[in-house]
Design a protein around this motif. Structure first.
Motif, PDB file in Angstrom:
ATOM      1  N   ARG A 199      -4.939  61.747  74.075  1.00  0.00           N
ATOM      2  CA  ARG A 199      -4.030  62.340  73.088  1.00  0.00           C
ATOM      3  C   ARG A 199      -3.264  61.256  72.354  1.00  0.00           C
ATOM      4  NH1 ARG A 199      -1.188  67.039  76.454  1.00  0.00           N
ATOM      5  NH2 ARG A 199       0.496  66.220  75.221  1.00  0.00           N
ATOM      6  N   SER A 200      -2.861  61.560  71.137  1.00  0.00           N
ATOM      7  CA  SER A 200      -2.158  60.569  70.333  1.00  0.00           C
ATOM      8  C   SER A 200      -0.644  60.614  70.522  1.00  0.00           C
ATOM      9  CB  SER A 200      -2.498  60.760  68.846  1.00  0.00           C
ATOM     10  OG  SER A 200      -2.099  62.047  68.422  1.00  0.00           O
ATOM     11  N   ASP A 201      -0.164  61.532  71.342  1.00  0.00           N
ATOM     12  CA  ASP A 201       1.275  61.542  71.611  1.00  0.00           C
ATOM     13  C   ASP A 201       1.536  60.924  72.980  1.00  0.00           C
ATOM     14  OD1 ASP A 201       1.215  63.518  73.744  1.00  0.00           O
ATOM     15  OD2 ASP A 201       0.875  65.013  72.196  1.00  0.00           O
ATOM     16  N   SER A 202       2.776  60.679  73.272  1.00  0.00           N
ATOM     17  CA  SER A 202       3.131  59.978  74.509  1.00  0.00           C
ATOM     18  C   SER A 202       3.566  60.920  75.630  1.00  0.00           C
ATOM     19  CB  SER A 202       4.252  58.981  74.209  1.00  0.00           C
ATOM     20  OG  SER A 202       5.387  59.670  73.721  1.00  0.00           O
ATOM     21  N   SER A 203       3.276  62.199  75.517  1.00  0.00           N
ATOM     22  CA  SER A 203       3.767  63.151  76.515  1.00  0.00           C
ATOM     23  C   SER A 203       3.181  62.896  77.906  1.00  0.00           C
ATOM     24  CB  SER A 203       3.496  64.591  76.069  1.00  0.00           C
ATOM     25  OG  SER A 203       2.110  64.815  75.952  1.00  0.00           O
ATOM     26  N   TRP A 204       1.890  62.519  77.996  1.00  0.00           N
ATOM     27  CA  TRP A 204       1.294  62.240  79.307  1.00  0.00           C
ATOM     28  C   TRP A 204       2.008  61.067  79.964  1.00  0.00           C
ATOM     29  CZ3 TRP A 204      -0.931  57.933  81.486  1.00  0.00           C
ATOM     30  CH2 TRP A 204      -1.533  58.131  82.733  1.00  0.00           C
ATOM     31  N   TYR A 205       2.210  59.991  79.211  1.00  0.00           N
ATOM     32  CA  TYR A 205       2.875  58.815  79.763  1.00  0.00           C
ATOM     33  C   TYR A 205       4.321  59.155  80.156  1.00  0.00           C
ATOM     34  CZ  TYR A 205       5.025  54.287  80.260  1.00  0.00           C
ATOM     35  OH  TYR A 205       5.727  53.223  80.750  1.00  0.00           O
TER      36      TYR A 205
END
Length: 118
Positions: free
Chosen positions: A42-48
């Protein structure tokens, strides 16, 4: 003889029906031995951000590696095979790409850059 042909025709039709039925389920549930193409991250940082939030560390949690260390400048480089950690003083450290084949070459280049000579 004709009865035998009808028998084989019925068996063949039954077999095709079974194959079609299970072929449907294979497609529906990803079976059939076919590998699925890997998907891009994914291109957002929500997983990190979720990993960071769930990491337990009673000292300092390194943002780049999620390592738990005593001080921020003790954080390891994420890619130690190709990066070298350079301490700049006052508890500040950076990871930079290795500068060449000789040990310490990265530090020399950073020092030259800090002096405005590189």
């Amino acid at each position: 003889m004709e009865l035998l042909n009808i028998f084989f025709l019925l068996i063949g039709t039954f077999g095709m029906g079974v194959k079609a039925q299970f072929g449907f389920f294979d497609q529906m549930f990803g079976g059939g031995g076919r590998q699925q193409e890997p998907q891009d991250v994914r291109s957002d940082s929500s997983w990190y951000a979720q990993q960071y939030e769930n990491a337990h560390c009673s000292k300092y949690l390194c943002p780049g590696t999620l390592s738990c260390v005593s001080f921020p400048h003790h954080c390891p480089c994420a890619w130690e095979n190709v990066e070298e950690k350079v301490e700049l003083g006052e508890g500040i450290a950076v990871c930079a790409s290795k500068g060449g084949y000789k040990a310490g070459e990265t530090l020399k280049k950073i020092e030259l850059a800090r002096k405005g000579l590189l």
